[in-house]
Design a protein around this motif. Structure first.
Motif, PDB file in Angstrom:
ATOM      1  N   ARG A   1     -17.392  -9.638  30.266  1.00 17.79           N
ATOM      2  CA  ARG A   1     -16.455  -9.401  30.511  1.00 17.79           C
ATOM      3  C   ARG A   1     -15.454  -8.872  29.411  1.00 17.79           C
ATOM      4  NH1 ARG A   1     -13.725 -14.253  33.571  1.00 17.79           N
ATOM      5  NH2 ARG A   1     -12.146 -12.509  33.872  1.00 17.79           N
TER       6      ARG A   1
ATOM      7  N   GLU B   1     -22.593  -7.838  34.970  1.00 11.88           N
ATOM      8  CA  GLU B   1     -21.625  -8.797  35.581  1.00 11.88           C
ATOM      9  C   GLU B   1     -22.049  -9.282  36.989  1.00 11.88           C
ATOM     10  OE1 GLU B   1     -17.109  -8.600  37.516  1.00 11.88           O
ATOM     11  OE2 GLU B   1     -17.311  -8.054  35.266  1.00 11.88           O
TER      12      GLU B   1
ATOM     13  N   PRO C   1     -13.311 -11.356  37.415  1.00 12.39           N
ATOM     14  CA  PRO C   1     -14.493 -10.379  37.701  1.00 12.39           C
ATOM     15  C   PRO C   1     -14.568  -9.753  39.152  1.00 12.39           C
ATOM     16  CG  PRO C   1     -15.205 -12.889  37.142  1.00 12.39           C
ATOM     17  CD  PRO C   1     -13.522 -12.998  37.358  1.00 12.39           C
TER      18      PRO C   1
END
Length: 492
Positions: free
Chosen positions: A262, A199, A279
């Motif tokens: 995610r 991420e 995030p």
């Protein structure tokens, strides 16, 4: 004569006790031999040296890896994510249930070491056909209620160890489930760490790609103006349009990966994708561990839960050989019954209404067309198969560690080169900015320098993420910190 009779009786008693104590037939388990390399890699990779601006990594002493090993990345958000995953992941819940099931099966089989006792009471209302048959009762009564109570005791002496080998097999299966649970914990934590690193990497790449697109868009606008004034050709405009299209083409793929990543993080934590939240991870918030865990190759077979699980499969197969052999030998059964039967509930256990039996039996299969013999051979072949699979798992474990060490070593060099390239591009950008301010170059040259810098930045981000991920892979390959868990079985 009396003395010899006494000796004979004592010898018979000792022999009977020895037979009842029995022995467990079949092979006693021994850990299969495994390769014992002196080093994980062909070359000694002790210190992973970076560059003046990229951290180096050194091998630590062979101390135990922390149970919460993910904390070495210095991110509180990551710590929270991993703990949430360990608490709510459904795969772990399933693994824990499988362990409880295996443990209960062991407990159930252990119960057969003791006699089984059953108590029954059976009342019945009956009528005799006195017109045809003699009456059942001495009183000659046609109707009566019969009360029968009975205590039954049965016991199968484990003369040849059939039950002991069965318990041994089930215990090995339970231990296998325990190690599989620990392997699942380790894999889950590593997956969360890798997803967090991914991420952070994707967010940085999206940011750099967006900056490139903005620069390419400005460059195209400048070329359009220059083309109208005759300072740029249609070929220059077309080339810039192609460059802009390629930059834009890369962005949706990165955004898709980020959204899917995610979703993965949410599911790993036991949530649905719509509960993923915003995030959380950035590369700047993840710390590269400067100290790498170091382990002796001979210790790897006890540090990795998947290797221990494979070993317990061998133990299970070894015990099954004993079970198959014991099934070919005589089986012994002892039974006893005590009860009473009367037409009055209170008289069931008076002297005339009591009954009892005491019996024993020995059974031996004398002809089965070789079925039991072939089952034993099948069990022996299964033992050889599981031992070979165990050696394969051990070799795979050594490969995992070696691959991770080589990867980290290569990552360090790649990151150092990417960092140098980024700094060179940054210096070029700074010089181009000064030249543009002094009128030596046009805005297009500045935009090209900005694009080159952002591309170098993307390469550095990818190299940085790879080094973080491979460091996590090394910790996982060495077994993580599962032996520090209070629920783990520690044995050599």
């Amino acid at each position: 004569m009396m003395f010899s009779t006494r000796i004979w009786r004592r010898s018979l008693l000792a022999t009977t006790l020895a037979v009842c104590a029995g022995c467990a037939v079949g092979p006693d388990y021994r850990r299969p031999s495994t390769p014992g390399p002196a080093h994980f890699t062909r070359e000694a990779l002790v210190d992973i040296v970076g560059s003046p601006s990229v951290a180096s990594q050194q091998g630590a002493s062979s101390e135990a890896i922390s149970e919460t090993w993910w904390q070495v990345f210095g991110s509180e958000a990551l710590n929270v994510k991993v703990q949430r995953a360990l608490a709510h992941n459904p795969d772990l819940d399933a693994a824990m249930a499988a362990l409880r099931q295996a443990q209960e099966n062991v407990a159930a089989q252990r119960a057969t070491f003791f006699p089984g006792v059953q108590l029954s009471y059976a009342p019945s209302r009956q009528r005799d056909a006195v017109g045809t048959l003699s009456p059942t009762l001495t009183s000659g009564s046609t109707y009566y209620t019969l009360h029968t109570s009975q205590l039954n005791i049965s016991y199968d002496p484990d003369v040849f160890g059939l039950n002991r080998r069965t318990v041994e097999s089930l215990q090995a299966q339970a231990d296998n489930q325990r190690y599989q649970l620990e392997a699942a914990r380790l894999t889950l934590a590593a997956n969360v760490v890798n997803a967090a690193i991914q991420e952070a990497s994707l967010r940085a790449q999206i940011d750099a790609t967006t900056t490139v697109i903005d620069a390419q868009t400005r460059a195209l606008a400048i070329l359009h103006n220059q083309a109208r004034l005759g300072y740029a050709s249609a070929l220059d405009v077309a080339a810039q349009e192609s460059a802009l299209a390629q930059a834009r083409q890369a962005l949706p793929g990165l955004q898709k990966q980020l959204q899917q990543n995610r979703d993965l993080l949410a599911v790993l934590c036991g949530d649905t994708p719509d509960q993923a939240g915003a995030p959380e991870f950035e590369l700047g918030h993840l710390t590269l561990p400067v100290v790498l865990p170091r382990a002796v190759p001979s210790q790897l077979v006890t540090q990795r839960p998947d290797v221990r699980a494979a070993e317990e499969s061998v133990h299970d197969a070894s015990a099954q050989v004993g079970v198959a052999l014991a099934n070919r030998l005589p089986q012994f059964t002892l039974s006893a019954a005590y009860g009473g039967s009367a037409t009055s509930f209170t008289r069931m256990f008076t002297d005339d209404n009591i009954f009892w039996t005491l019996a024993g039996s020995i059974s031996q299969t004398v002809f089965d067309v070789g079925a039991l013999k072939h089952k034993q051979r099948a069990a022996e072949a299964a033992l050889q198969q599981s031992a070979a699979q165990y050696r394969g798992v051990v070799l795979g474990a050594f490969q995992n560690v070696a691959d991770a060490l080589y990867a980290i070593d290569s990552d360090a060099r790649a990151l150092a080169a990417a960092d140098d390239a980024e700094k060179a591009a940054q210096r070029t950008l700074a010089l181009t900015q000064k030249q543009q301010q002094l009128g030596y170059v046009n805005s297009l040259a500045l935009i090209n320098a900005q694009q080159a810098y952002e591309q170098a930045r993307i390469s550095r981000v990818q190299a940085q993420a790879a080094r973080l991920s491979d460091t996590a892979a090394l910790i996982q390959a060495l077994g993580g910190g599962w032996q520090g868990s209070s629920g783990s079985k520690k044995s050599g």
